[in-house]
Design a protein around this motif. Structure first.
Motif, short mmCIF file in Angstrom:
data_model
loop_
_atom_site.label_atom_id
_atom_site.label_comp_id
_atom_site.label_asym_id
_atom_site.label_seq_id
_atom_site.Cartn_x
_atom_site.Cartn_y
_atom_site.Cartn_z
N LEU A 413 34.66 51.08 25.59
CA LEU A 413 35.87 50.86 26.39
C LEU A 413 36.64 49.65 25.89
O LEU A 413 36.05 48.56 25.76
CB LEU A 413 35.51 50.66 27.87
N PRO A 414 37.92 49.76 25.62
CA PRO A 414 38.71 48.57 25.32
C PRO A 414 38.69 47.60 26.50
O PRO A 414 38.67 48.01 27.67
CB PRO A 414 40.12 49.13 25.09
N GLY A 415 38.69 46.32 26.20
CA GLY A 415 38.66 45.32 27.25
C GLY A 415 39.85 45.43 28.19
O GLY A 415 39.76 45.05 29.37
N THR A 416 40.96 45.95 27.68
CA THR A 416 42.14 46.14 28.52
C THR A 416 41.85 47.10 29.67
O THR A 416 42.16 46.81 30.83
CB THR A 416 43.29 46.72 27.68
N ILE A 417 41.26 48.23 29.35
CA ILE A 417 40.94 49.22 30.37
C ILE A 417 39.88 48.68 31.31
O ILE A 417 39.98 48.82 32.54
CB ILE A 417 40.48 50.53 29.71
N LEU A 418 38.85 48.07 30.75
CA LEU A 418 37.76 47.53 31.56
C LEU A 418 38.26 46.46 32.52
O LEU A 418 37.93 46.46 33.71
CB LEU A 418 36.66 46.98 30.67
N GLY A 419 39.07 45.53 32.00
CA GLY A 419 39.58 44.46 32.85
C GLY A 419 40.50 44.97 33.94
O GLY A 419 40.39 44.56 35.10
N LEU A 420 41.39 45.89 33.58
CA LEU A 420 42.32 46.44 34.56
C LEU A 420 41.58 47.22 35.64
O LEU A 420 41.80 47.01 36.84
CB LEU A 420 43.32 47.35 33.86
N GLY A 421 40.69 48.10 35.22
CA GLY A 421 39.96 48.91 36.20
C GLY A 421 39.05 48.09 37.07
O GLY A 421 38.94 48.33 38.29
N LEU A 422 38.39 47.11 36.47
CA LEU A 422 37.46 46.29 37.25
C LEU A 422 38.20 45.39 38.23
O LEU A 422 37.74 45.17 39.36
CB LEU A 422 36.59 45.45 36.31
N LEU A 423 39.33 44.86 37.82
CA LEU A 423 40.11 44.01 38.71
C LEU A 423 40.55 44.80 39.96
O LEU A 423 40.44 44.31 41.09
CB LEU A 423 41.33 43.46 37.99
N LEU A 424 41.01 46.01 39.74
CA LEU A 424 41.46 46.84 40.87
C LEU A 424 40.29 47.25 41.75
O LEU A 424 40.39 47.23 42.98
CB LEU A 424 42.19 48.06 40.34
N SER A 425 39.17 47.64 41.14
CA SER A 425 38.03 48.09 41.93
C SER A 425 37.38 46.94 42.69
O SER A 425 36.99 47.10 43.86
CB SER A 425 37.01 48.78 41.02
N LEU A 426 37.25 45.78 42.06
CA LEU A 426 36.69 44.63 42.76
C LEU A 426 37.58 44.17 43.90
O LEU A 426 37.10 43.74 44.96
CB LEU A 426 36.44 43.48 41.78
N ALA A 427 38.90 44.25 43.68
CA ALA A 427 39.83 43.89 44.76
C ALA A 427 39.66 44.82 45.95
O ALA A 427 39.68 44.39 47.12
CB ALA A 427 41.26 43.93 44.25
N ALA A 428 39.46 46.12 45.67
CA ALA A 428 39.24 47.08 46.76
C ALA A 428 37.94 46.78 47.50
O ALA A 428 37.88 46.86 48.74
CB ALA A 428 39.23 48.49 46.20
N ILE A 429 36.89 46.43 46.76
CA ILE A 429 35.61 46.09 47.39
C ILE A 429 35.75 44.83 48.24
O ILE A 429 35.27 44.77 49.39
CB ILE A 429 34.52 45.91 46.32
N ASP A 430 36.41 43.81 47.71
CA ASP A 430 36.62 42.57 48.47
C ASP A 430 37.41 42.83 49.75
O ASP A 430 37.10 42.29 50.82
CB ASP A 430 37.34 41.54 47.60
N ASN A 431 38.45 43.64 49.64
CA ASN A 431 39.26 43.96 50.82
C ASN A 431 38.45 44.71 51.87
O ASN A 431 38.62 44.47 53.08
CB ASN A 431 40.49 44.77 50.42
#
Length: 583
Positions: A413-431
């Motif tokens: 996985l390119p770091g771009t995809i990993l960073g983008l997807g993880l940022l969104l998913s972690l934000a959803a978990i935190d919320n």
């Protein structure tokens, strides 16, 4: 929101230790060596494998969900103004890098394996050194080296008496071909290593038979050696192109607008999260196409090893003499100088004038941050890899094997995809956690994962889990199955056997895995810049921040520390290239 990152450096192949074709591992454990343990329930193993696989797949699913569930407002703009140029530039860059690495890597392997010339043994090992240089550091070094006031143009003006740039023509490194040169310089060892393995194990014996029948060297190379090595070359090129697609540091610094750079600009400059996810989804398609090609090539690859009594009786190399010998030496020294010598020269010259930075609190703090994050990631990745391999060992079901393969795709996985997807998913978990705390406990938890160092550790663990799994699996497959079977016959459970018998014997493989993950985490930037908390500074981000403001020289000490760290596994894992007199 943080500035976009400088991309991930070319990483060491997961199978570099055994010098086989890198990347996506095949079946994790040999069933004949470690047969399925029957009579015990292994529900926990299935659950652990499922959790790890879901954690790896979560960023991918998040990107796809955002890309497909949006209103589609950004799509017309992307199709008209962004994708044609970005996709065309990306494909052109991939083509240039693939051509450059194929010519350089295959040519170097052919010369090293088939001919004797001055410094051959040293060169055969030194050709691996460019792997220690991340692509973004190579781009910064090339930008300085080829600059108008850099050493190369300065020397040209001094030799030929030019007074200004109007008096002569010089190629612009800040271009697509310049980015291709930068990436090729540090990724060609992937093709060199894979082609070299095939030439050693099959090529020289076949070529010797062809020569005895009167075939000329050029005919032998194109009609015999290349067809034999084609699957390995394709596999190496697939890895190179995945690294090229992952890069953002070099292309951003050199002004080349690729799909990776478009993800950041669409999100950060236009504020379109949906558009960024749609571009990332297109990148995912390219990645999985490359993975498909790589797996196809691996299926077609077969090695027929010589027997032990014949390993040291390989056909002799053809000796070169006179101008041909020194021409071969110079031809192989050029890629070494380009991929390793130029960065070392540029950063070494800058660092020699800034020795005080070795005691600079900022550099020291960046070093400590890199060590702590990389060390934590290495421990997490090794533990996850051990859990996955143990799950396969105790319950070799198709279900578990699929989960382990899914958990290994993070490396592609390119770091771009990993960073983008993880940022969104972690934000959803935190919320979700915060909302639950508000509803049931009456207080706010805030952000627990998003924007913290923990998110960086999670991202790098997902990214480099395949490295740890491959290294440990390689060590596990070398252990005799009788050890585990003897422990089981003495009444040990599967877990007791793993802890008391197998784990101590796997310490060298575990150490190798930890080193690989540690070094790649130190070099990682694409996910780090995107996910880092405020005030977070590692060696890689320190170099990037200075380069972003046009002061590459101020990050020279940190750059040298990164290269020095990355050299360690390159030297340890490629010592056979230097020590084997018969290769």
């Amino acid at each position: 929101m943080h500035v976009p990152d400088a991309g991930r450096a070319a990483s060491l192949p997961p199978a570099l230790e055994s010098m086989t074709v890198p990347v996506q591992p095949t079946a994790p454990v040999d069933e004949q060596r470690f047969p399925r343990i029957r009579g015990e329930r292994h529900g926990a193993a299935h659950v652990i494998s499922l959790v790890i696989a879901l954690a790896v797949f979560l960023p991918i699913a998040t990107v796809l969900f955002v890309a497909l569930s949006g209103s589609g407002e950004a799509l017309p703009h992307l199709l008209r103004y962004v994708l044609p140029q970005s996709l065309g530039t990306t494909l052109l860059l991939l083509g240039l890098v693939a051509s450059g690495t194929a010519i350089t890597g295959v040519g170097a392997a052919w010369l090293v394996v088939g001919y004797d010339f001055p410094l051959r043994r040293l060169i055969s090992w030194a050709l691996v050194l460019p792997l220690a240089v991340p692509t973004y550091l190579s781009a910064y070094a090339f930008g300085e080296f080829f600059h108008y006031v850099g050493p190369l143009q300065t020397a040209l003006r001094a030799v030929f008496g030019f007074e200004s740039a109007r008096d002569y023509w010089f190629p612009d490194i800040r271009s697509t071909w310049g980015a291709a040169l930068v990436v090729t310089s540090v990724t060609f060892p992937y093709v060199y290593l894979t082609a070299r393995v095939v030439f050693l194990m099959q090529g020289r014996n076949i070529a010797d038979v062809a020569r005895t029948l009167g075939a000329r060297p050029a005919r032998v190379f194109f009609r015999i050696l290349l067809p034999v090595a084609r699957p390995a070359i394709i596999a190496g090129l697939a890895l190179v192109m995945m690294e090229t697609l992952n890069d953002i540091g070099a292309v951003e610094y050199l002004g080349v607008r690729t799909l990776t750079l478009s993800v950041y600009s669409t999100w950060l400059n236009r504020g379109s999260l949906e558009g960024a996810a749609q571009i990332a989804a297109l990148m995912l398609v390219i990645v999985f196409l490359l993975l498909t090609v790589e797996q196809w090539a691996r299926r077609k690859q077969r090695f027929h090893n010589a027997r032990g009594t014949q390993m040291h009786a390989r056909p002799p190399r053809t000796p070169l003499s006179g101008p041909k010998a020194w021409l071969a030496t110079m031809a192989l020294l050029l890629p070494i100088a380009s991929g390793f010598g130029v960065p070392l020269f540029v950063f070494g010259r800058y660092a020699s004038k800034r020795l005080y930075q070795f005691a600079d609190p900022q550099v020291f703090q960046a070093l400590l941050t890199s060590i702590s994050v990389a060390g934590t990631t290495a421990i997490a990745a090794v533990i996850a890899a051990l859990l996955l391999l143990n799950a396969v060992r105790v319950s070799r079901s198709a279900y578990t094997l699929v989960l382990v393969r899914l958990a290994s795709i993070g490396y592609a996985l390119p770091g771009t995809i990993l960073g983008l997807g993880l940022l969104l998913s972690l934000a959803a978990i935190d919320n979700a956690i915060d909302q639950a705390a508000r509803d049931h406990a009456g207080f706010s938890t805030g952000l627990l994962l998003t924007g913290t160092a923990a998110s960086i550790v999670i991202a790098c663990t997902i990214r480099f889990l395949a490295l740890a799994e491959s290294a440990i699996r390689s060590g596990m497959e070398k252990l005799p199955p009788s050890l585990d079977q003897a422990a089981r016959s003495l009444g040990k459970t599967a877990n007791q056997s793993a802890l008391t018998i197998l784990l101590p014997l796997l310490r060298p493989a575990i150490l190798t895995a930890a080193i690989l993950v540690f070094v790649d985490t130190v070099k990682e930037l694409s996910a780090t810049i995107l996910l880092r908390p405020f005030g977070f500074r590692s060696l890689a981000t320190h170099v990037y921040e200075n380069a972003s403001r046009g002061a590459v020289e101020d990050g020279a000490v940190a750059a040298l520390l990164i290269i020095a760290t990355a050299i360690v596994p390159v030297i340890l894992l490629s010592r056979p290239l230097m020590g084997d007199r018969h290769t």
